[in-house]
Design a protein around this motif. Structure first.
Motif, short mmCIF file in Angstrom:
data_model
loop_
_atom_site.label_atom_id
_atom_site.label_comp_id
_atom_site.label_asym_id
_atom_site.label_seq_id
_atom_site.Cartn_x
_atom_site.Cartn_y
_atom_site.Cartn_z
N ARG A 281 -14.22 -116.67 -54.71
CA ARG A 281 -15.58 -116.15 -54.89
C ARG A 281 -15.56 -114.64 -55.13
N LEU A 282 -14.63 -113.96 -54.48
CA LEU A 282 -14.53 -112.52 -54.69
C LEU A 282 -14.09 -112.20 -56.11
N SER A 283 -13.18 -112.99 -56.65
CA SER A 283 -12.78 -112.82 -58.05
C SER A 283 -13.93 -113.13 -58.99
N MET A 284 -14.70 -114.16 -58.66
CA MET A 284 -15.88 -114.50 -59.46
C MET A 284 -16.89 -113.35 -59.44
N LEU A 285 -17.07 -112.75 -58.26
CA LEU A 285 -18.02 -111.65 -58.15
C LEU A 285 -17.59 -110.46 -59.01
N LYS A 286 -16.31 -110.14 -58.99
CA LYS A 286 -15.82 -109.02 -59.80
C LYS A 286 -16.08 -109.27 -61.27
N GLU A 287 -15.84 -110.50 -61.73
CA GLU A 287 -16.07 -110.81 -63.13
C GLU A 287 -17.55 -110.82 -63.46
N ALA A 288 -18.37 -111.33 -62.54
CA ALA A 288 -19.82 -111.33 -62.76
C ALA A 288 -20.36 -109.92 -62.91
N VAL A 289 -19.87 -109.00 -62.07
CA VAL A 289 -20.30 -107.61 -62.16
C VAL A 289 -19.88 -107.01 -63.49
N GLU A 290 -18.70 -107.38 -63.97
CA GLU A 290 -18.26 -106.91 -65.28
C GLU A 290 -19.20 -107.39 -66.39
N VAL A 291 -19.60 -108.65 -66.31
CA VAL A 291 -20.54 -109.19 -67.29
C VAL A 291 -21.87 -108.44 -67.24
N ILE A 292 -22.38 -108.24 -66.04
CA ILE A 292 -23.67 -107.56 -65.88
C ILE A 292 -23.62 -106.15 -66.44
N ARG A 293 -22.55 -105.44 -66.14
CA ARG A 293 -22.45 -104.06 -66.62
C ARG A 293 -22.34 -104.02 -68.15
N GLU A 294 -21.64 -104.97 -68.73
CA GLU A 294 -21.56 -105.00 -70.20
C GLU A 294 -22.92 -105.25 -70.82
N LEU A 295 -23.69 -106.15 -70.23
CA LEU A 295 -25.02 -106.44 -70.76
C LEU A 295 -25.97 -105.26 -70.56
N TRP A 296 -25.78 -104.52 -69.50
CA TRP A 296 -26.61 -103.34 -69.25
C TRP A 296 -26.40 -102.24 -70.29
N THR A 297 -25.36 -102.34 -71.09
CA THR A 297 -25.17 -101.34 -72.15
C THR A 297 -26.20 -101.49 -73.26
N GLY A 298 -26.84 -102.65 -73.33
CA GLY A 298 -27.79 -102.92 -74.40
C GLY A 298 -27.15 -103.36 -75.70
N GLU A 299 -25.83 -103.47 -75.70
CA GLU A 299 -25.11 -103.93 -76.89
C GLU A 299 -25.03 -105.46 -76.90
N GLN A 300 -24.92 -106.02 -78.11
CA GLN A 300 -24.70 -107.46 -78.20
C GLN A 300 -23.35 -107.79 -77.57
N THR A 301 -23.37 -108.76 -76.68
CA THR A 301 -22.19 -109.02 -75.84
C THR A 301 -21.73 -110.46 -75.97
N SER A 302 -20.45 -110.63 -76.22
CA SER A 302 -19.78 -111.91 -76.04
C SER A 302 -18.65 -111.68 -75.05
N PHE A 303 -18.49 -112.60 -74.12
CA PHE A 303 -17.53 -112.42 -73.04
C PHE A 303 -16.93 -113.78 -72.73
N HIS A 304 -15.61 -113.83 -72.63
CA HIS A 304 -14.94 -115.09 -72.31
C HIS A 304 -13.90 -114.80 -71.23
N GLY A 305 -14.31 -115.03 -69.98
CA GLY A 305 -13.45 -114.72 -68.87
C GLY A 305 -12.91 -115.96 -68.20
N GLU A 306 -12.39 -115.77 -67.01
CA GLU A 306 -11.84 -116.89 -66.25
C GLU A 306 -12.94 -117.80 -65.72
N PHE A 307 -14.11 -117.21 -65.42
CA PHE A 307 -15.18 -117.97 -64.78
C PHE A 307 -16.44 -118.06 -65.63
N TYR A 308 -16.68 -117.09 -66.52
CA TYR A 308 -17.96 -117.03 -67.21
C TYR A 308 -17.77 -116.83 -68.71
N ASP A 309 -18.67 -117.43 -69.47
CA ASP A 309 -18.71 -117.25 -70.91
C ASP A 309 -20.09 -116.77 -71.31
#
Length: 320
Positions: A127-155
């Motif tokens: 869950r801690l690894s999931m949280l780290k990746e989720a925060v990465e996704v959130i921060r990328e989306l907060w840039t306002g740029e079009q985002t595609s992300f394919h990680g260990e837990f989230y797409d």
């Protein structure tokens, strides 16, 4: 005492409906609290608590009902119940409404809230690894740029946020042990805990910087007996040991576990009971001495106005 200390008040989503929480937010600001923390639950811990409004809708009301007070979510688990894409949009909108007054607290969550989508409940390290990746996704989306992300837990596929705050809020990571404290230092903008936990030193040694939040439970009532009875009815889960709070799936299971909790356990626990101002002041000071600079109180039970008035007149002036 320290000039850097900020004192806050809890908006308990487990115990109060959304309109009540908005009213409490307005009143806490009038009383002179520096910030508010609101919980994010799908279920209350036990059914006697009785509520569980959707935090992001409630925050919209809080944003319009307050003017200057800072507000944080303490804390959201953006790993299972809601996809990080949706959390990114919710937090960006809320941060825009608060215009610099919003802090986003995150953690690994509890089975009580997260199992509702019927996904497997992973062990804490996962869950801690999931949280780290989720925060990465959130921060990328907060840039306002079009985002595609394919990680260990989230797409994420071609997602872009158009409503954004002028400045992104800090992401403060919850920690109750050494591993989580190190993770908070790794990818968080601060640390969030409950009580004077010995995690701040671990977090600082790992390079952690930023605000240090902790919550204190209290029940302001006419007598210690009345306060203990209220806590025993409404918040017995505070006395449960170990990792039970993260691993029990339903309010019924919590109620069964809480059958082991007596009023005497409540009296001997860490919750400040009654109207002795010195005890409430001492509780806050213990957290300050443990390294926290954002300390907020959770008044257990229905008597929120009693607690706010008591802190306004008897406790807050000691730290000003």
């Amino acid at each position: 005492m320290t000039d850097e200390l900020e004192l806050g008040y809890t908006l308990s989503c487990e115990e109060h409906g959304p309109n009540e929480l908005v009213d409490q937010a307005r009143r806490a600001e009038e009383a002179g609290f520096d910030f508010l923390s609101i919980s994010d639950h799908f279920h209350p811990w036990v059914s006697a608590q009785g509520e569980s409004p959707f935090v992001w809708s409630t925050l919209g009301g809080v944003a319009t009902a307050t003017e200057d007070i800072d507000v944080g979510v303490g804390v959201t688990a953006p790993i299972m119940r809601i996809h990080p894409v949706n959390v990114a949009q919710a937090t960006a909108t809320v941060a825009d409404m608060f215009d610099g007054r919003f802090t986003f607290g995150v953690g690994t969550g509890e089975l009580l809230n997260e199992h509702v989508t019927a996904e497997q409940w992973p062990e804490h390290a996962v869950r801690l690894s999931m949280l780290k990746e989720a925060v990465e996704v959130i921060r990328e989306l907060w840039t306002g740029e079009q985002t595609s992300f394919h990680g260990e837990f989230y797409d994420v596929q071609n997602a872009r946020l158009f409503t954004l705050p002028d400045e992104n809020p800090p992401i403060v990571v919850s920690a109750f042990g050494e591993r989580a404290a190190q993770a908070a230092a790794d990818f968080g903008d601060g640390i969030w805990s409950v009580g004077p936990q010995d995690v701040v030193e671990t977090w600082e040694e790992a390079g952690g910087e930023g605000p240090r939040y902790t919550q204190l439970h209290a029940c302001v009532a006419s007598s210690v007996d009345e306060a203990a009875a209220t806590v025993h009815e409404r918040w017995p889960n505070s006395a449960l040991p170990g990792e039970l709070a993260a691993e029990l799936p339903t309010t019924a299971h919590f109620e069964q576990a809480c059958e082991m909790v007596s009023e005497e356990d409540v009296r001997e626990g860490s919750i400040t009971l009654g109207r002795d101002a010195d005890e409430h002041i001492e509780s806050i000071q213990e957290s300050v001495d443990a390294g926290y600079d954002h300390v907020y109180v959770h008044q257990i039970g229905d008597d929120q106005e009693v607690a706010i008035e008591f802190y306004e007149s008897e406790v807050l002036p000691s730290f000003r």
